[in-house]
Design an enzyme around this catalytic site. Structure first.
Site, PDB file in Angstrom:
ATOM      1  N   GLU A 337       0.802  -1.230   0.000  1.00  0.00           N
ATOM      2  CA  GLU A 337       0.000   0.000   0.000  1.00  0.00           C
ATOM      3  C   GLU A 337       0.836   1.282   0.000  1.00  0.00           C
ATOM      4  OE1 GLU A 337      -3.966  -1.492   2.353  1.00  0.00           O
ATOM      5  OE2 GLU A 337      -2.254  -0.910   3.574  1.00  0.00           O
TER       6      GLU A 337
HETATM    7  C1  TNX Z   1      -4.429  -4.008   4.606  1.00  0.00           C
HETATM    8  S1  TNX Z   1      -2.667  -6.237   4.348  1.00  0.00           S
HETATM    9  C2  TNX Z   1      -3.184  -3.702   5.112  1.00  0.00           C
HETATM   10  C3  TNX Z   1      -3.065  -3.205   6.481  1.00  0.00           C
HETATM   11  C4  TNX Z   1      -4.388  -3.088   7.165  1.00  0.00           C
HETATM   12  C5  TNX Z   1      -5.260  -4.256   6.796  1.00  0.00           C
HETATM   13  C6  TNX Z   1      -6.565  -4.285   7.508  1.00  0.00           C
HETATM   14  C7  TNX Z   1      -1.659  -5.212   4.183  1.00  0.00           C
HETATM   15  C8  TNX Z   1      -0.401  -5.723   3.710  1.00  0.00           C
HETATM   16  N1  TNX Z   1      -1.997  -3.962   4.470  1.00  0.00           N
HETATM   17  O1  TNX Z   1      -2.390  -1.986   6.495  1.00  0.00           O
HETATM   18  O2  TNX Z   1      -4.186  -3.070   8.538  1.00  0.00           O
HETATM   19  O3  TNX Z   1      -5.488  -4.228   5.414  1.00  0.00           O
HETATM   20  O4  TNX Z   1      -7.257  -5.455   7.248  1.00  0.00           O
END
Ligand code: TNX
Length: 530
Positions: A337
């Protein structure tokens, strides 16, 4: 083969009770040898049961193929076993290296691999055999489940303490069987992490991935950047006090985990998810200005400054200190992300940071977006997509897997333990959908990602993100029962995979969780007893 035959025999012997509808009578027969989670590779029931009594001894082999240090480990595992058995049985259970019978733990050559074991139970005693201590430890977990659930209580219980006769031969499908705990969104202290480690060990999970940094908090002391933890760790989602691990705290977690054959995988998430670091040191920001600390739950708004040299000095210092605290093989660098980092900058950053990890002797793990850069040889990508992930993104990960990048599978719509079970679940999130116990269990890691060779799959990990979780009770409610299913996907041969038999074995865990004080979700999909 043995396994199938064993199951048939057990089903014939147990008849309707296999369905688990009726509460067990006071003098119930011993737990069937295959009512274990994760399902053992092979179960051959038969012969007389063994009963643990006041006179039972725990025997450790000083001789055999066990090296001096190996036999020290065997004794330590015997102490762990008696630590479980003594409070509930009320027996002394002395540990000895003499005599015959009783519960025997021995190291010997055999087809056990690094983590497998054989458990043989008969009227004369129980023998656990493995070629490495980890196998004996996992065998002890099986033995716990073959005893009545009350064995897990901490006060003296009536018993009897009978283990059905027969043989379990067992070894894992995958070497990497993980759970992740997000200690950044909400901080969990050393005692809480230890409690979770004990729960992981019950199900033969051998990797604890700690998500040590994110926008909301930096949770590990770093001597060369001393403001990171006390300032960057001073809050959490919702504005609570946060917290961080001192190096001594962290070493204690690592030690406690290692004593339970769990390897700690530390993660510093980069280049996004870094607001806590950016808030602590203005020079890490491209504009030289530190943002305020962040206590919300948005993602994708922060980025380390990719063009600045100080960024890599920072990363080198952090990774060097973390690697020095880490006896384990892996260091996770996040990489998910990074919505505020351009693609070109992302590739530059990930390709520059991975060699820092290898320089300090660790194997890189990254979230699967790492495959959009150039994974270094030996790197593992942790796949957290879902059914709805684009074909192009899946293909990018599959292609990396074809070229040698190992995969850890954490599909969000299967094993994200923070997803709500149903629309009524009070805790958790639902961006990946609702994840029922059955949905969480019912998939095959080996064939999951189209185009990825089965040999690339190194294992399964169940992440638990903590935006909505503040207590151990919250952790346990979201983890149980789904954590047990993820553990089974990581351990058990694909041939044992079957929801209808799994749910019966899972139901038998309920009284154990009650005895351990674990408040689990009583999913209507599972035939809980009582
Ligand atoms: C996605 S999974 C994220 C996290 C969040 C999560 C909540 C991932 C690698 N990144 O930053 O906490 O979703 O479900």
């Amino acid at each position: 083969m043995t396994r199938l035959l064993g199951s048939l025999l057990l089903m014939a012997a147990a008849g309707a009770t296999t369905l688990g509808a009726a509460p067990a009578p006071a003098h119930a027969a011993a737990t069937p040898l295959d009512r274990v989670v994760p399902a053992p590779a092979s179960v051959t029931p038969g012969g007389s049961p063994y009963r643990i009594t006041r006179g039972t001894r725990v025997r450790v082999d000083a001789s055999g193929s066990g090296s001096a240090s190996g036999s020290g480990e065997v004794r330590r595992i015997a102490e762990y076993l008696t630590g479980v058995l003594r409070p509930s049985t009320g027996y002394r259970l002395p540990i000895t290296d003499h005599g015959t019978g009783g519960i025997r733990l021995r190291l010997a050559e055999g087809p056990f691999g690094a983590e497998g074991y054989r458990l043989h139970s008969g009227s004369a005693g129980i023998t656990l055999t493995a070629s490495a201590p980890a196998g004996l430890f996992h065998g002890v977990q099986t033995l716990r489940q073959l005893l009545p659930a009350a064995v897990e209580k901490r006060t003296v219980q009536p018993g009897p303490w009978t283990v059905a006769g027969g043989t379990v031969e067992d070894r894992p499908r995958y070497g990497y069987r993980g759970a992740m705990l997000d200690v950044s969104r909400h901080f969990f202290g050393v005692a809480q992490v230890k409690r979770y480690i004990d729960q992981l060990a019950l199900y033969k999970i051998n990797e604890l991935h700690l998500h040590l940094s994110d926008d909301q908090g930096w949770r590990i002391a770093v001597d060369s950047w001393p403001r990171l933890a006390p300032y960057g760790g001073s809050t959490e989602v919702g504005g609570g006090p946060g917290g961080y691990y001192t190096k001594a705290d962290y070493r204690e977690i690592v030690r406690y985990a290692a004593a339970r054959y769990v390897e700690v995988v530390p993660e510093i998430d980069m280049p996004g998810h870094t607001n806590a670091a950016l808030a602590s040191y203005p020079e890490l920001n491209c504009d030289g200005t530190a943002p305020p600390l962040y206590t919300g739950t948005d993602v994708g708004f922060s980025s380390l400054c990719v063009p600045k040299q100080v960024t890599y000095d920072f990363v080198d210092d952090v990774i060097r200190e973390l690697a020095a605290l880490t006896p384990g093989r892996y260091l996770h660098i996040g990489g998910d992300e990074a919505h505020s980092t351009s693609h070109a900058d992302y590739v530059t950053f990930m390709n520059r940071v991975q060699p820092i990890v290898t320089k300090y002797g660790k194997t890189v793990i990254g979230w699967h977006q790492l495959t959009g850069a150039t994974p270094v040889p030996g790197a593992l990508a942790q796949y957290w997509g879902l059914d709805g992930t684009s074909a192009a993104e899946k293909a990018q990960v599959a292609k990396a897997a074809q070229h040698g990048t190992g995969l850890i599978l954490s599909p969000a719509d299967r094993v994200y333990l923070d997803m709500k079970y149903s629309k009524d679940t009070k805790l958790g999130l639902d961006w990946a959908g609702l994840v029922s116990v059955k949905r969480s269990y019912d998939w095959d890691p080996g064939s999951y990602l189209p185009g990825a060779p089965e040999s690339a799959v190194k294992g399964v990990e169940a992440p638990l993100w903590s935006e909505t979780l503040t207590t151990s009770a919250d952790i346990e409610y979201m983890a149980f029962p789904r954590l047990a299913g993820a553990a089974e996907l990581g351990w058990s041969p694909a041939a044992t995979h079957d929801w209808d038999t799994y749910k019966v074995r899972l139901a038998a865990q309920g009284p154990r969780w009650d005895a351990l004080g674990i408040g689990y979700f009583r999913s209507p999909e599972v035939p809980w007893q009582g």
